[in-house]
Design a protein around this motif. Sequence first.
Motif, PDB file in Angstrom:
ATOM      1  N   UNK A   5      39.477  -8.198   6.190  1.00 21.27           N
ATOM      2  CA  UNK A   5      39.750  -8.866   7.462  1.00 21.27           C
ATOM      3  C   UNK A   5      40.646 -10.074   7.249  1.00 21.27           C
ATOM      4  N   UNK A   6      40.343 -10.845   6.223  1.00 25.31           N
ATOM      5  CA  UNK A   6      41.131 -12.040   5.933  1.00 25.31           C
ATOM      6  C   UNK A   6      42.549 -11.686   5.495  1.00 25.31           C
ATOM      7  N   UNK A   7      42.674 -10.588   4.751  1.00 25.19           N
ATOM      8  CA  UNK A   7      43.965 -10.209   4.188  1.00 25.19           C
ATOM      9  C   UNK A   7      44.849  -9.453   5.180  1.00 25.19           C
ATOM     10  N   UNK A   8      44.246  -8.593   5.997  1.00 27.43           N
ATOM     11  CA  UNK A   8      45.035  -7.676   6.828  1.00 27.43           C
ATOM     12  C   UNK A   8      44.802  -7.844   8.328  1.00 27.43           C
ATOM     13  N   UNK A   9      44.039  -8.835   8.731  1.00 29.93           N
ATOM     14  CA  UNK A   9      43.662  -8.932  10.134  1.00 29.93           C
ATOM     15  C   UNK A   9      44.674  -9.583  11.045  1.00 29.93           C
ATOM     16  N   UNK A  10      45.787 -10.064  10.502  1.00 29.83           N
ATOM     17  CA  UNK A  10      46.734 -10.803  11.336  1.00 29.83           C
ATOM     18  C   UNK A  10      47.735  -9.909  12.062  1.00 29.83           C
TER      19      UNK A  10
ATOM     20  N   UNK B 160      45.613  -1.639   6.783  1.00 34.77           N
ATOM     21  CA  UNK B 160      45.837  -2.124   5.427  1.00 34.77           C
ATOM     22  C   UNK B 160      47.323  -2.079   5.073  1.00 34.77           C
ATOM     23  N   UNK B 161      47.636  -2.235   3.786  1.00 32.06           N
ATOM     24  CA  UNK B 161      49.035  -2.287   3.350  1.00 32.06           C
ATOM     25  C   UNK B 161      49.793  -0.997   3.630  1.00 32.06           C
ATOM     26  N   UNK B 162      49.073   0.105   3.778  1.00 26.67           N
ATOM     27  CA  UNK B 162      49.697   1.404   4.040  1.00 26.67           C
ATOM     28  C   UNK B 162      49.619   1.774   5.524  1.00 26.67           C
TER      29      UNK B 162
END
Length: 377
Positions: A88-93, A117-119
């Motif tokens: 959530x912190x990494x991809x939630x924006x 996610x990144x993909x």
Amino acid sequence: MSRLCLVNKRDVEFVMEKERMANKVTGIPETCIKNDFTSLDTWCAELSADNGTISPVIYYKPLGYKTATLSTYDVCLILMTDHMRKMLNQCGDTLVYLTSMTIPKIKYYVTFLFVLDEFYTPFPVFLMVSNKINNPQLNVMLESLRADMKTHKINLESKIFMTDRNPSAFTMWKDLIYAKSKHMVCPRYIDNEWRKYLATIFHEDTQDEIYDQLCELLEPKDHDAHALLSKVLAKLESNTMCSKFLTYFNKFYTTCFDEWGGHMLKEIINIHSVPNFEKILTEIQETLDAKYKKYSRNVVKILQMLFKRIISYQYARTTALAAIRTATEHNHRTALSTDLKKVYRTENEDEWRVVLDSKEIVKKNKYLPKCLRYLCT
């Protein structure tokens, strides 16, 4: 007097278990009250025990007592693992998607928050298990999310908050989480709705033609989306067989195009294809259905299997990232060990000429490691 006339409490319990009769007050099968809630209490107590790890239980309201938001007969369990929190912190924006699914045999609901996610693959980062899914439950869910974000110092600024056409959930999201998010309706939900109402067009070829044009509106591509919408509307208006579908489409879609059109995905988060929500939601629903399983009425066992599936998604993502990291490191080592005098650009800007053992090899731009291209430029 025969045995059939001797009706006691155990006989009544047996009949209710067999027929899965619903409790008139809670709307939940009696066997759920006796078995599932008890096992849920035990499971939550085990998860919350101090064993040196962070408990995934964010909030638990068992059956039998009342809170400021939930009634005595409400059950609500909110879960979030540490890995979910990091995702959530990494991809939630970029995008957060809220949707609810059903555990059919016991009439529970599981409400998820997904991120990309990144993909650009959906990944569940927050979930709520409840026996009802109304505004009070959603409010508790988002309040719990806000409290957890505050505790772990997560600043979530999602550009898009996506729902299955749930404006009240979006209002709560703006009030509790992030006020500047843009609301969009999930393409998967819209596609399913269109398929239902296209049945009002009795000519199958016309159905297929209209559906293909509608699907173009969901694609995040570089095109004049509003011109394409006008083209679809003109097609519907010109065919009398489409009158019912046209009325439906004008009522729910024409005036709010920016809330569901794929051009907004392209404009706001710059993605080039619709995220594949269908695949992951179908897999999760299969887990919740637990067809042909002995535990199909055991909510704890179903949730355990659900987390196993989430862990498999986590493993797949980690494996893919590791493969990319390995390839990048290999390309970097290759670039540093290559004599740059043997690598030069040809007359064609998309090609490079590499001299190896007195042999010249022409490589296309995309086949030459990016770091090597950078060093040779």
